[in-house]
Design a protein around this motif. Structure first.
Motif, PDB file in Angstrom:
ATOM      1  N   ALA A 122       0.368   5.591   7.285  1.00  0.00           N
ATOM      2  CA  ALA A 122       1.177   6.614   6.620  1.00  0.00           C
ATOM      3  C   ALA A 122       1.073   6.517   5.100  1.00  0.00           C
ATOM      4  O   ALA A 122       1.582   7.372   4.385  1.00  0.00           O
ATOM      5  N   LYS A 123       0.406   5.471   4.594  1.00  0.00           N
ATOM      6  CA  LYS A 123       0.448   5.194   3.148  1.00  0.00           C
ATOM      7  C   LYS A 123      -0.872   5.499   2.427  1.00  0.00           C
ATOM      8  O   LYS A 123      -1.087   5.025   1.316  1.00  0.00           O
ATOM      9  N   PRO A 176      -9.184   5.331   1.009  1.00  0.00           N
ATOM     10  CA  PRO A 176      -8.626   4.200   1.750  1.00  0.00           C
ATOM     11  C   PRO A 176      -9.057   4.185   3.217  1.00  0.00           C
ATOM     12  O   PRO A 176      -9.228   5.240   3.838  1.00  0.00           O
ATOM     13  N   CYS A 177      -9.238   2.959   3.742  1.00  0.00           N
ATOM     14  CA  CYS A 177      -9.633   2.759   5.142  1.00  0.00           C
ATOM     15  C   CYS A 177      -8.531   1.943   5.807  1.00  0.00           C
ATOM     16  O   CYS A 177      -8.286   0.799   5.415  1.00  0.00           O
ATOM     17  N   ILE A 178      -7.875   2.537   6.783  1.00  0.00           N
ATOM     18  CA  ILE A 178      -6.693   1.904   7.381  1.00  0.00           C
ATOM     19  C   ILE A 178      -7.023   0.538   8.014  1.00  0.00           C
ATOM     20  O   ILE A 178      -6.432  -0.473   7.643  1.00  0.00           O
ATOM     21  N   CYS A 219      -7.184   8.290   7.780  1.00  0.00           N
ATOM     22  CA  CYS A 219      -8.507   8.002   7.202  1.00  0.00           C
ATOM     23  C   CYS A 219      -8.729   8.755   5.889  1.00  0.00           C
ATOM     24  O   CYS A 219      -8.672   9.982   5.842  1.00  0.00           O
ATOM     25  N   GLY A 220      -8.999   8.006   4.835  1.00  0.00           N
ATOM     26  CA  GLY A 220      -9.230   8.611   3.522  1.00  0.00           C
ATOM     27  C   GLY A 220     -10.512   9.412   3.467  1.00  0.00           C
ATOM     28  O   GLY A 220     -10.616  10.408   2.755  1.00  0.00           O
ATOM     29  N   VAL A 221     -11.509   8.991   4.249  1.00  0.00           N
ATOM     30  CA  VAL A 221     -12.793   9.697   4.272  1.00  0.00           C
ATOM     31  C   VAL A 221     -12.608  11.093   4.874  1.00  0.00           C
ATOM     32  O   VAL A 221     -13.061  12.094   4.310  1.00  0.00           O
ATOM     33  N   ALA A 222     -11.921  11.152   6.028  1.00  0.00           N
ATOM     34  CA  ALA A 222     -11.729  12.443   6.700  1.00  0.00           C
ATOM     35  C   ALA A 222     -10.933  13.399   5.819  1.00  0.00           C
ATOM     36  O   ALA A 222     -11.270  14.588   5.703  1.00  0.00           O
ATOM     37  N   ASN A 239      -0.174  -5.595  -2.668  1.00  0.00           N
ATOM     38  CA  ASN A 239       0.856  -5.904  -1.669  1.00  0.00           C
ATOM     39  C   ASN A 239       0.873  -4.955  -0.480  1.00  0.00           C
ATOM     40  O   ASN A 239       1.401  -5.281   0.570  1.00  0.00           O
ATOM     41  N   MET A 240       0.323  -3.767  -0.682  1.00  0.00           N
ATOM     42  CA  MET A 240       0.337  -2.786   0.409  1.00  0.00           C
ATOM     43  C   MET A 240      -0.742  -3.052   1.456  1.00  0.00           C
ATOM     44  O   MET A 240      -0.794  -2.377   2.479  1.00  0.00           O
TER      45      MET A 240
END
Lengths: 390, 320
Positions: free
Chosen positions: B220-221, B210-212, B23-26, B262-263
């Motif tokens: 992982a990215k 980013p939000c998975i 999690c990008g927020v965390a 693409n990711m």
């Protein structure tokens, strides 16, 4: 010291005497004079407070919540559409036990839009967890700001309080008001010292996400605080009376109720007009009296049952309508008196700010007295209304 | 300036919170609070961060935490700061709001606090949609992205509007500090958080997070996707200090936006035509940010040929 001032001015002076720490503000008629007076106090150096000119009422109550959670004594004022706009935040302040005091200048909530007195603004907030009271004159408006803080901040209560004063009838009308001395208020109202606040020295989380496993206990605790508030309101009333010489009776006040057989429940300024009507009816030998409903939350069910026990009929003045029929006060009273057999008659008058005259109040007593004698009277009566009137 | 090595290891936002892996927020909250330190009080409006960090009786915050509603971060920070100031306490007051809570429903409250130049730090954790309610479009959602309210239909595919230019709106309030941040660029991240901490007045940190599940990507990215966002120009790193704009990281030769798209599954349906449309939008943004005064356009990616436009045949081959 006596001064001839408006109700809004009296409220502002009350807040000043309470040495409020933070005042988030937003203008709305007929409350605006309150925040204008407070701004004057601040800019003239008479009051050391953080005066915040917010961009909406929703933000006013949000800032109030934030400041109160961080340990400040917070005061603000609003009215009608403004109260509706901050409605969501009323539900945040109460269960988080933030003892904010906010004066509400009672005003009709549109549409259609209007600016005059009606109680449909504050009645919509009756289940938000705020204590709610209605004052009769400018002196009571000032005194109840001081009492409100003492009630709100009592550790047995810790709930926000909303003193309501009739729009224009009080807010913009001058009356002589006895202004208490600062040192007397200081000795009556101690500084606010809450146990749990936002403080890096003792970090706490306030307003956490609450799953179903816990929330009912929190609701129950708030109900218990409402019950405690009834005692605290009486204690504060008595202490205030002793110190300042003005006794308002606590949850309810009564007028010529000792041997009364027919009574009218009143709120706000209509009480003053009703006193004159009662005096005139008493001269004619009618045993009538007034129950002035001061606190709508907590609702004084027990007090009303006691007062009603000697009555033959009870009239209820309602300054707003709950659209299924009667007014909200009527519904509460009926509920409080459940099982008692006396007729309870609802009198809708003064909606949208229409004047409530002595003639209308005479009519309220007449209809209620007829019900007392066993005559068939409509349960809900619209006074001075085109098309559908008594 | 502190370095990563000097950063406090005090876990003021502790392990054990329930955010998704990656999690990008965390990640952003954890690293920001390490810079702010313990004399901080936070307000978090309705968002994933409330749920994963403060679901009673658990709590990840070791600094004072406050939450009431969704649209009121600016106002709650204002009240908290006023109380601390009145009581003579020196506390860094920080709000962690999402993009929905900032671009959309909380814009007025944020604007009020910015205009009054409140002495607080407002952080927007921008994951480009309402993720807490299950991935709905916000004003921060980029063109083309799938969300549950911009679904990939047979007639319309994905978000039809371009990402709102929040930065310019915030900067127009003439505040002391606005900066964009990415956790893929940790040195730049820490420097900006520390800079904001040491300034006075209204400071706005705009974090790309980013939000998975919302972006439909490999957990992982997280770091790599933010890097590719910056390399392609989808996210730009800069700061505006007292009106002076400064690019804080300039990528090398512009990478195709496809490298970034693409990711992520949220862009998988995009037609060549739509990708081209987005690429042209990014090129304009790139030129605006990175072109030297008087120099020619620096965006070297040419529009795709007409025949790449989406056709029914194409859709049948590749799915919606």
């Amino acid at each position: 010291m006596k001064k001839v001032i408006t109700g809004d001015h009296a409220v502002a002076i009350g807040a000043k005497l309470c040495r409020v720490d933070v005042v988030p503000a937003y203008p709305i008629t007929p409350q605006t004079l309150i925040i204008e007076h407070i701004a004057d106090f601040v800019n003239d150096g008479e009051l050391d407070t953080k005066f915040l000119t917010m961009e909406s009422e929703h933000s006013v109550m949000s800032a109030a919540a934030g400041a109160s959670a961080a340990g400040a004594r917070v005061f603000t004022a609003t009215s009608s559409q403004g109260l509706a706009f901050m409605h969501e935040m009323l539900y945040a302040t109460a269960p988080l036990r933030l003892p904010v005091v906010m004066a509400n200048a009672s005003r009709t909530l549109g549409g259609p839009p209007g600016i005059w007195c009606e109680y449909n603004d504050s009645m919509g907030a009756r289940d938000s967890g705020w204590l709610q009271l209605y004052v009769e004159d400018n002196q009571e408006a000032l005194d109840m700001i001081i009492q409100s803080f003492k009630i709100a901040e009592d550790k047995r209560v810790l709930l926000p309080v909303m003193p309501c004063l009739d729009g224009f009838v009080l807010t913009h009308t001058v009356e002589p008001v006895d202004i208490p001395a600062q040192e007397d208020v200081d000795s009556f109202l101690a500084p606010y010292e809450p146990d749990i606040i936002l403080d890096p020295a003792r970090p706490a989380m306030i307003g956490t996400f609450m799953p179903a496993e816990y929330i009912m206990e929190l609701r129950r605790q708030t109900v218990e605080a409402f019950e405690s508030a009834k005692d605290v309101i009486m204690e504060v009333n008595d202490e205030f009376a002793k110190k300042f010489g003005r006794d308002y009776g606590g949850l309810v006040d009564t007028y010529r109720m000792d041997d009364a057989k027919v009574a009218l429940i009143t709120m706000g300024t209509v009480t003053s007009t009703s006193r004159e009507v009662v005096d005139e009816l008493r001269q004619k030998g009618e045993k009538v009296g007034i129950i002035k409903l001061r606190f709508f939350r907590p609702f004084p069910s027990g007090e009303l049952r006691n007062l009603a026990s000697n009555l033959d009929a009870l009239g209820v003045f309602d300054r707003s309508i709950s659209y299924h029929g009667g007014g909200p006060v009527y519904n509460e009273v009926r509920s409080a008196l459940f099982g008692m057999t006396i007729p309870v008659i609802d009198h809708l008058a003064g909606l949208g700010g229409r004047d409530v005259t002595k003639e209308q109040i005479f009519k309220m007593f007449e209809l209620t007295s007829r019900a007392a004698k066993g005559e068939k009277v409509k349960e809900v009566n619209w006074h001075n209304t085109r098309g559908e009137t008594v | 300036m502190i370095t990563i090595k000097e950063l406090s290891d005090d876990n003021l936002f502790t392990a054990g919170h329930t955010a998704c892996p990656g999690c990008g927020v965390a990640l952003s909250i954890r690293n920001a609070i390490r810079v702010f330190g313990k004399d901080t009080a936070v307000y978090v409006p309705a968002s994933c961060a409330v749920v994963f960090g403060s679901t009673f009786p658990l709590g990840a915050w070791k600094v004072p935490f406050f939450h009431t509603a969704f649209e009121n971060t600016g106002a709650c920070l204002t009240g908290m700061q006023a109380a601390f100031e009145k009581k003579g306490k020196k506390v860094t007051v920080v709000g962690f709001a999402g993009d929905g809570g900032t671009y959309d429903i909380g814009l007025q409250s944020m604007s009020g606090a910015a205009e009054r130049n409140e002495d607080v730090i407002y952080i927007c954790l921008d994951n480009e949609a309402y993720m807490n309610t299950g991935i709905q479009r916000s004003g921060g959602t980029p063109f083309g992205a799938w969300t549950t309210t911009t679904p990939v239909g047979t007639k319309i595919q994905g978000n039809q509007r371009f990402k709102k230019n929040l930065g310019d709106i915030v900067v127009a309030h003439e505040i002391p500090y606005y900066a964009t941040l990415s956790i893929g660029h940790p040195l730049d991240f820490i420097r900006k958080v520390e800079k904001a901490k040491n300034m006075k007045g209204f400071r706005f940190l705009h974090m790309f997070t980013p939000c998975i599940p919302g972006w439909k990507m490999d957990p992982a990215k997280t770091v790599e996707v933010t890097k590719r966002a910056v390399e392609s120009g989808m996210w730009t790193l800069y700061e505006v200090e007292n009106g002076e704009k400064k690019i804080t990281y300039k990528p090398g030769k512009m990478k195709s936006v496809k490298d970034y798209l693409n990711m992520q599954g949220r862009f998988r349906h995009m037609s060549d035509e739509d990708i081209n449309k987005l690429q042209m939008w990014v090129c304009r943004k790139w030129n605006l940010h990175y072109r030297e005064k008087g120099a020619p356009d620096v965006c070297e990616i040419a529009p795709l040929d007409e025949h790449h436009a989406i056709t029914e045949e194409h859709r049948e081959m590749h799915g919606p």
